[in-house]
Design an enzyme around this catalytic site. Structure first.
Site, PDB file in Angstrom:
ATOM      1  N   LYS A 194      32.580  31.794  42.137  1.00  0.00           N
ATOM      2  CA  LYS A 194      32.096  32.831  41.130  1.00  0.00           C
ATOM      3  C   LYS A 194      30.541  32.717  41.104  1.00  0.00           C
ATOM      4  CE  LYS A 194      33.195  34.201  36.432  1.00  0.00           C
ATOM      5  NZ  LYS A 194      33.428  35.580  36.687  1.00  0.00           N
ATOM      6  N   GLU A 211      40.846  43.206  44.784  1.00  0.00           N
ATOM      7  CA  GLU A 211      40.562  43.356  43.588  1.00  0.00           C
ATOM      8  C   GLU A 211      39.438  44.206  43.099  1.00  0.00           C
ATOM      9  OE1 GLU A 211      38.775  39.530  41.984  1.00  0.00           O
ATOM     10  OE2 GLU A 211      37.678  39.159  43.781  1.00  0.00           O
ATOM     11  N   ARG A 224      37.380  25.606  37.943  1.00  0.00           N
ATOM     12  CA  ARG A 224      37.008  26.419  38.887  1.00  0.00           C
ATOM     13  C   ARG A 224      35.348  26.468  39.013  1.00  0.00           C
ATOM     14  NH1 ARG A 224      38.561  32.675  37.280  1.00  0.00           N
ATOM     15  NH2 ARG A 224      36.721  32.479  35.587  1.00  0.00           N
TER      16      ARG A 224
HETATM   17  C1  LIG Z   1      35.564  39.262  40.772  1.00  0.00           C
HETATM   18  C2  LIG Z   1      36.238  38.779  39.592  1.00  0.00           C
HETATM   19  N1  LIG Z   1      37.628  38.803  39.621  1.00  0.00           N
HETATM   20  C3  LIG Z   1      38.596  38.584  38.577  1.00  0.00           C
HETATM   21  C4  LIG Z   1      37.708  38.190  37.441  1.00  0.00           C
HETATM   22  C5  LIG Z   1      38.936  37.802  36.343  1.00  0.00           C
HETATM   23  O1  LIG Z   1      38.926  36.388  36.047  1.00  0.00           O
HETATM   24  P1  LIG Z   1      39.051  35.855  34.905  1.00  0.00           P
HETATM   25  O2  LIG Z   1      40.800  36.383  34.555  1.00  0.00           O
HETATM   26  O3  LIG Z   1      39.194  34.439  34.922  1.00  0.00           O
HETATM   27  O4  LIG Z   1      38.109  36.162  33.791  1.00  0.00           O
HETATM   28  C6  LIG Z   1      36.613  38.202  37.248  1.00  0.00           C
HETATM   29  C7  LIG Z   1      35.935  37.858  36.007  1.00  0.00           C
HETATM   30  O5  LIG Z   1      35.514  36.758  35.730  1.00  0.00           O
HETATM   31  C8  LIG Z   1      35.611  38.599  38.398  1.00  0.00           C
HETATM   32  O6  LIG Z   1      34.672  38.589  38.151  1.00  0.00           O
END
Ligand SMILES: Cc1ncc(COP(=O)(O)O)c(C=O)c1O
Length: 330
Positions: free
Chosen positions: A175, A209, A73
């Site tokens: 991210k 989200e 990722r």
């Molecule tokens: C915007 C966002 N969505 C979803 C997640 C959840 O991702 P993960 O389950 O990989 O931590 C995160 C956290 O990292 C995030 O910052």
């Protein structure tokens, strides 16, 4: 333990990219990073990061959760920002070396070592708004963290926001810090105005989200969540819960759903956020158009608790890792 994300191991793993190549990573004392005030990241936000955990099991060794998937990722995030893409083995080894150095600093589950690889564009050029940073620094921070919900989970209150977006369509699955900057003001305004914990962004009326977590609806036999596209972060917790849920017999419905459907479903479905920091965080209340809607009876549902336990049992070494999700570091 101190607040999540505020305590750090006294070393980090770091490597620089220059002249078209990655140098050799090293573990160094944690110290401020010096960079030129014209560094690309400071002006044009060329930065991305990852977040995942290592757990120390009773045998004294650490297990890193979904290391290769997080590295993958991060590489996608770097590519989408036109930053130098870290070599997968190099980054995975930087993480493993750092965890090995600090395995004794990892508190026992449910506490863990939170790992934060970060990549920043360091090219000295304030005229490079439309040019990539051809120099970069990649480092991995390690932070011992406690149980996110010490004293038991507390049900979250969310504002359902169907006008504003969390971020842009093209960077949603990257991210990168800018996405969090974009979500900050709407989230703080909602906290102030409605006393909510988070905002559930639902651009054009479709549930997406929150600022830092994915969103799932769960019944006794179904899990509903948005299908993958570029508009939101593809959470590893979400993916893990969907895989475990399918094995436990839940029907996995990865499909678009509207705010109208959400509000109808929450009289019978459990609602939860998913993410690395807190695993599953039950949602007890939604606020929409000034109205308060209770999710079922407002308490943590049995299905959310069951799925969370299924995942945490693997992470803590209480159940078999049949998916190859854990990387052992001694
Ligand atoms: C915007 C966002 N969505 C979803 C997640 C959840 O991702 P993960 O389950 O990989 O931590 C995160 C956290 O990292 C995030 O910052």
């Amino acid at each position: 333990m101190s607040q999540f994300g505020t305590e750090f191991c006294n070393e980090l793993s770091i490597v620089r990219y220059a002249d078209g190549a990655w140098q050799v990573p090293s573990i160094e004392p944690l110290a401020p990073i010096h960079m030129h005030p014209a560094a690309h990241v400071l002006h044009y936000a060329s930065s991305c990061f990852e977040g995942f955990k290592a757990y120390r099991w009773k045998d004294g060794n650490a297990r890193i959760f979904r290391l290769d998937d997080h590295v993958g990722r991060m590489r996608k995030s770097a590519a989408s920002l036109r930053l130098p893409v870290p070599d997968a083995d190099m980054l995975a080894n930087m993480v493993k070396d750092l965890v090995a150095h600090h395995v004794r600093d990892i508190p026992e589950p449910p506490s863990s070592l939170y790992l934060r690889p970060t990549l920043i564009g360091t090219l000295q050029n304030i005229g490079a708004a439309a040019a990539p940073s051809t120099e970069a620094t990649l480092f991995v921070l390690a932070s011992p963290v406690g149980d996110y919900f010490e004293g038991g989970p507390h049900s979250l209150k969310l504002l359902v926001e169907d006008k504003r977006s969390r971020t842009t369509e093209q960077l949603g699955s990257t991210k990168t810090g800018g996405n969090y900057a974009a979500a900050l003001a709407p989230t703080l305004e909602a906290k102030e105005k409605y006393g909510v914990d988070q905002v559930l962004f639902c651009p054009n009326g479709y549930v997406q989200e929150t600022g830092a977590a994915n969103f799932l609806l769960i019944s006794d036999d179904e899990i509903i969540t948005k299908p993958l596209d570029t508009s939101f972060l593809h959470g590893m917790t979400r993916d893990s819960i969907l895989k475990l849920g399918a094995e436990l017999g839940y029907k996995i419905s990865e499909r678009e759903f509207t705010v109208t459907e959400l509000l109808e479903r929450v009289s019978t479905y459990e609602a939860t956020l998913s993410g690395t920091a807190a695993c599953l965080s039950p949602v007890g209340t939604l606020i929409y158009n000034g109205e308060e809607i209770t999710v079922r009876d407002g308490s943590t549902g049995a299905n959310t608790a069951r799925l969370q336990k299924a995942l945490q049992d693997i992470q803590y070494g209480l159940a078999k890792d049949t998916h190859g999700w854990l990387t052992e570091v001694g």
